[in-house]
Design an enzyme around this catalytic site. Structure first.
Site, PDB file in Angstrom:
ATOM      1  N   ASN A  92      28.693  -5.848  45.628  1.00 19.21           N
ATOM      2  CA  ASN A  92      29.688  -4.717  44.914  1.00 19.21           C
ATOM      3  C   ASN A  92      30.960  -3.846  46.257  1.00 19.21           C
ATOM      4  OD1 ASN A  92      30.513  -2.062  45.184  1.00 19.21           O
ATOM      5  ND2 ASN A  92      28.766  -1.005  46.286  1.00 19.21           N
ATOM      6  N   LYS A 139      33.082  -2.448  46.191  1.00 21.71           N
ATOM      7  CA  LYS A 139      33.445  -0.260  46.305  1.00 21.71           C
ATOM      8  C   LYS A 139      34.745  -0.353  46.300  1.00 21.71           C
ATOM      9  CE  LYS A 139      30.409  -0.745  50.766  1.00 21.71           C
ATOM     10  NZ  LYS A 139      28.943  -0.081  51.028  1.00 21.71           N
ATOM     11  N   HIS A 156      24.561   4.422  43.766  1.00 24.51           N
ATOM     12  CA  HIS A 156      24.535   3.963  44.597  1.00 24.51           C
ATOM     13  C   HIS A 156      24.640   5.539  45.907  1.00 24.51           C
ATOM     14  CE1 HIS A 156      26.888   2.030  48.507  1.00 24.51           C
ATOM     15  NE2 HIS A 156      26.126   0.972  47.468  1.00 24.51           N
ATOM     16  N   GLU A 193      26.401   5.582  48.490  1.00 19.07           N
ATOM     17  CA  GLU A 193      27.785   6.478  48.204  1.00 19.07           C
ATOM     18  C   GLU A 193      27.956   7.303  47.198  1.00 19.07           C
ATOM     19  OE1 GLU A 193      29.925   3.235  49.342  1.00 19.07           O
ATOM     20  OE2 GLU A 193      28.732   2.790  50.857  1.00 19.07           O
ATOM     21  N   GLU A 246      18.038  -0.059  49.395  1.00 13.83           N
ATOM     22  CA  GLU A 246      19.114   0.377  49.929  1.00 13.83           C
ATOM     23  C   GLU A 246      18.644   1.692  50.685  1.00 13.83           C
ATOM     24  OE1 GLU A 246      22.567  -2.043  48.733  1.00 13.83           O
ATOM     25  OE2 GLU A 246      23.028  -0.072  47.497  1.00 13.83           O
ATOM     26  N   GLY A 279      26.257  -0.413  55.411  1.00 18.27           N
ATOM     27  CA  GLY A 279      27.394  -0.825  55.811  1.00 18.27           C
ATOM     28  C   GLY A 279      27.813  -0.631  57.330  1.00 18.27           C
ATOM     29  N   SER A 328      23.873  -4.847  54.826  1.00 15.84           N
ATOM     30  CA  SER A 328      24.122  -5.072  55.975  1.00 15.84           C
ATOM     31  C   SER A 328      23.310  -6.220  56.007  1.00 15.84           C
ATOM     32  CB  SER A 328      23.950  -4.062  57.305  1.00 15.84           C
ATOM     33  OG  SER A 328      24.331  -2.696  57.167  1.00 15.84           O
TER      34      SER A 328
END
Ligand code: PEP
Length: 256
Positions: free
Chosen positions: A9, A11, A96, A98, A168, A174, A214
């Site tokens: 991904n 992003k 996701h 985000e 996730e 991140g 991560s």
């Protein structure tokens, strides 16, 4: 069918030329799995999809990072599953964290996005995962169960077979804080149990469940050694071809 999958991904990173160079570096370093059990899925910014060439012979596919729940119409700025498909995507990431936290996407919208993906021939990579506070309160399983229930379990068994689940934990995305291999295995096994409750054991055992958060060359071996971890959805480390390919080696060597 359950496969080992390494998904990237990217992003909102890379210019078109940087993205093309990164894609080509990954593609040239990717070792095709002769059995076809290990595949690579790259999700670049959607503007790059028509520039890069997936290579299914080599086991390399492309994905969108998001799609609209609508197929076309007056939805300024949105990109539909139809459009992603038309520029070579076979998969799309949906839900996701985000998208959930920054753009306020809730399970009922994600459910419609899953439907849009499937009706247009894309395989959804459906993300789920708890926030740090939810884990601290011991609610991680309820949160993940709710995300799966509300976003996916309306699907027929046939359509559910097209879904990849990505666990996730939000606190690991991140942040450099990875779930321990035990935490990952525990949740992946729980996800399979919930799928079995809603469908059946065969479908639960046939679903690819990826870990994201991560994941990097240093921790990939331990994460992928777990029997219910079928691969990874990689953010930061997927922007460095060497790291991504190193993670791919870990995944490949974890396959019995
Ligand atoms: C992600 O964004 O899906 C992700 C897993 O990011 P990172 O690997 O950077 O934690």
């Amino acid at each position: 069918m359950r496969k080992n999958i390494l998904a990237a991904n990217w992003k909102m990173n890379t210019s078109a030329s940087e993205g093309l160079a990164l894609f080509n570096e990954v593609k040239s370093g990717w070792n095709a799995d002769p059995g076809g059990n290990l595949i690579c899925i790259i999700a670049p910014p959607s503007t790059h999809l028509s520039l890069i060439n997936a290579d299914s012979e080599k086991g390399i596919y492309c994905a969108g990072q998001n799609c609209s729940d609508q197929d076309n119409g007056a939805y300024t700025g949105e990109i539909s599953a139809v459009m992603l498909k038309s520029v070579g995507a076979d998969f799309v990431i949906i839900g996701h964290s985000e998208r959930r936290s920054i753009f306020g996407e809730k399970n009922n919208l994600l459910k419609r996005k899953v439907d849009a993906a499937i009706r247009n021939g894309l395989f959804p990579i459906y993300c789920c995962g708890e926030q740090q506070g939810e884990r601290e309160d011991g609610n991680q399983e309820d949160v993940v169960r709710g995300q799966l229930q509300e976003g996916l379990f309306h699907l027929s068994a046939e359509d559910f077979g097209k879904v990849i689940v990505a666990y996730e934990p939000v606190w690991a995305i991140g942040t450099g804080m990875t779930a321990t291999p035990e935490q990952a295995q525990e949740m992946h096994s729980f996800i399979r149990t919930v799928i079995e409750e809603n469908y059946n054991k065969e479908i639960a055992m046939d679903t690819s469940v990826l870990y994201g958060g991560s994941c990097n060359p240093a921790n990939a071996n331990d994460l992928f050694a777990n029997e219910d971890v079928d691969g990874g959805l990689i953010g930061g480390a997927s922007l460095i071809a060497g790291d991504f390919l190193q993670i791919a080696k870990s995944l490949s060597s974890s396959i019995p």
